[in-house]
Design a protein around this motif. Structure first.
Motif, PDB file in Angstrom:
ATOM      1  N   THR A  48       0.827  -1.201   0.000  1.00 29.41           N
ATOM      2  CA  THR A  48       0.000   0.000   0.000  1.00 29.41           C
ATOM      3  C   THR A  48       0.866   1.257   0.000  1.00 29.41           C
ATOM      4  O   THR A  48       0.637   2.191  -0.787  1.00 29.41           O
ATOM      5  N   ALA A  49       1.870   1.280   0.871  1.00 38.77           N
ATOM      6  CA  ALA A  49       2.761   2.441   0.942  1.00 38.77           C
ATOM      7  C   ALA A  49       3.536   2.624  -0.360  1.00 38.77           C
ATOM      8  O   ALA A  49       3.725   3.756  -0.835  1.00 38.77           O
ATOM      9  N   LEU A  50       3.970   1.516  -0.956  1.00 42.90           N
ATOM     10  CA  LEU A  50       4.733   1.579  -2.202  1.00 42.90           C
ATOM     11  C   LEU A  50       3.892   2.160  -3.333  1.00 42.90           C
ATOM     12  O   LEU A  50       4.350   3.027  -4.092  1.00 42.90           O
ATOM     13  N   LEU A  51       2.657   1.691  -3.456  1.00 41.06           N
ATOM     14  CA  LEU A  51       1.774   2.192  -4.510  1.00 41.06           C
ATOM     15  C   LEU A  51       1.470   3.672  -4.317  1.00 41.06           C
ATOM     16  O   LEU A  51       1.473   4.461  -5.271  1.00 41.06           O
ATOM     17  N   ARG A  52       1.192   4.056  -3.083  1.00 42.81           N
ATOM     18  CA  ARG A  52       0.889   5.466  -2.812  1.00 42.81           C
ATOM     19  C   ARG A  52       2.090   6.354  -3.115  1.00 42.81           C
ATOM     20  O   ARG A  52       1.941   7.446  -3.678  1.00 42.81           O
ATOM     21  N   ALA A  53       3.279   5.895  -2.741  1.00 42.34           N
ATOM     22  CA  ALA A  53       4.480   6.691  -3.001  1.00 42.34           C
ATOM     23  C   ALA A  53       4.714   6.870  -4.493  1.00 42.34           C
ATOM     24  O   ALA A  53       5.318   7.865  -4.918  1.00 42.34           O
ATOM     25  N   ALA A  54       4.218   5.915  -5.302  1.00 45.27           N
ATOM     26  CA  ALA A  54       4.377   6.001  -6.753  1.00 45.27           C
ATOM     27  C   ALA A  54       3.257   6.806  -7.409  1.00 45.27           C
ATOM     28  O   ALA A  54       3.223   6.917  -8.636  1.00 45.27           O
ATOM     29  N   GLY A  55       2.348   7.360  -6.605  1.00 48.00           N
ATOM     30  CA  GLY A  55       1.304   8.227  -7.139  1.00 48.00           C
ATOM     31  C   GLY A  55      -0.034   7.567  -7.383  1.00 48.00           C
ATOM     32  O   GLY A  55      -0.956   8.206  -7.896  1.00 48.00           O
TER      33      GLY A  55
END
Length: 414
Positions: free
Chosen positions: A26-33
């Motif tokens: 979840t954090a990875l996807l959010r950080a990628a926009g």
């Protein structure tokens, strides 16, 4: 991309690799926009439920109509591009798939274990591998043996859910993400649709610390349970001690059903330290100070997160030579594999991994290179988004063709 993640969070009383994977993705996807929302239930909340609510919970494991209605309403309101399902037991149920079918939203499901073919998801019984239910229309052996929590009564809802929802899973999910090729092989042999089973390894974040020297201890980090090989490790360590030891202590970090047994075994010894549960920062530091991480599981691990966490820190692993460990640990290059279930073989590998510091450091460097190539966040993000796009494209093609496979057999009951 707009993603809705569906997950029943495991109890916070025990460390959960699955919860960690959900949070990290979840954090990875959010950080990628990307826009990521959550549709969750928490097992921690069961304790606060009323007695009638607790009594009704097993009946809702195969099918929870309230969850179906709630999720369908949310999907209609928010219209995500894709739903990513992780765990639905015990409070969500496979009714989440019907909600997605109701609204035409494509589904990706990560398979963290073997619950598609084995009610408790472990492919193990009485400390040994077991495949009696694999491929069976009715998983009655699991009920007969009480495979979940050693209870026939507790196993029944899981067995019923597997039997009545198998077709719904296999037709309602566009892409199943297997966390290892070993897991995929088992599921394909069990009859799952091979064309929808993709291998997408878990990733782990790059740790704050890496090993800089030879290491101070051997480390077991995980649940203190039979399936994780804890008793096997104790037997191997007793053999090592009888032969004069290996010059470094064994650190055991974790909690679980064997905690009292492990604590009693370690009491009064100066070559074993039981440290209880570590928080994430303590885990990273303990791994970075390890000569090797030990993963002696007796069940067929679908992945092995602690092994990859060790790789990220430049630390080799000693792992059981079956399940996913065979593809994670290149024997003699980035670690050592012992013969599964054999304490003598495990003891031999622990002696070897500690005997030659220079060789150990080379293994640690090879482990780090493997992490960078296959298990880094950048690689994980690329593969995850690729699978989402494949699922979306597949659903769009079905919509154009008028295929209603995801709705076949759909109804308001199980």
């Amino acid at each position: 991309m707009h993603v809705l993640v569906v997950h029943n969070r495991y109890s916070s009383a025990q460390p959960s690799g699955e919860n960690n994977v959900v949070d990290q993705e979840t954090a990875l996807l959010r950080a990628a926009g990307h826009r990521v929302e959550l549709f969750e239930r928490r097992s921690d909340d069961i304790a606060a439920m009323s007695l009638p609510g607790k009594a009704a919970l097993p009946l809702l494991v195969p099918w929870n109509p309230a969850v179906r209605s709630e999720l369908a309403a949310r999907l209609r309101a928010e219209r995500p591009d894709v739903v990513h399902v992780h765990n639905v037991f015990p409070r969500l149920s496979p009714s989440v798939l019907a909600a997605c079918a109701d609204t035409g939203v494509p589904v990706v499901a990560t398979l963290h274990n073997y619950t598609q073919v084995c009610p408790p998801g472990t492919l193990q019984r009485d400390g040994r591998p077991c495949t009696e239910c694999v491929g069976a229309a009715l998983p009655l052996p699991a009920v007969r043996h009480g495979c979940y929590r050693d209870s026939r009564l507790a196993t029944v809802p899981l067995a019923v859910s597997l039997a009545v929802n198998r077709r719904r899973w296999w037709t309602g999910v566009e892409r199943f993400l297997c966390i290892s090729a070993a897991q995929r092989d088992v599921l394909v042999r069990a009859g799952m649709p091979a064309e929808r089973l993709a291998v997408k390894h878990n990733f782990v974040p790059d740790p704050e610390v890496r090993r800089s020297g030879a290491g101070e201890h051997l480390l077991y980090l995980g649940r203190l349970a039979e399936a994780k090989g804890v008793r096997l490790l104790m037997a191997a360590w007793d053999e090592i001690t009888a032969g004069g030891g290996v010059g470094v202590p064994l650190v055991i970090a974790g909690a679980g059903p064997l905690e009292r047994e492990v604590t009693a075994w370690a009491a009064g010894r100066d070559d074993v330290r039981c440290v209880g549960l570590y928080d994430p920062a303590q885990c990273r530091r303990a791994i970075a100070r390890a000569v090797a991480v030990v993963a002696p599981s007796t069940w067929l691990e679908a992945f092995g997160l602690v092994v990859v966490e060790a790789m990220a820190a430049g630390v080799p692993a000693v792992a059981a030579g079956h399940g996913a460990f065979v593809e994670l640990v290149e024997d003699g290059v980035a670690g050592l594999l012992h013969r599964p279930g054999e304490s003598g073989s495990l003891a031999s590998c622990l002696r070897r991994i500690t005997a030659r510091p220079a060789r150990n450091q080379q293994m640690g460097q090879a482990a780090r290179r493997r992490y960078e190539r296959d298990f880094s966040p950048a690689v994980g993000l690329e593969r995850l988004v690729e699978e989402y796009r494949t699922a979306i494209a597949g659903r769009s093609a079905l919509a154009r063709g008028g295929d209603t496979r995801a709705n076949r057999g759909d109804g308001n009951s199980t």
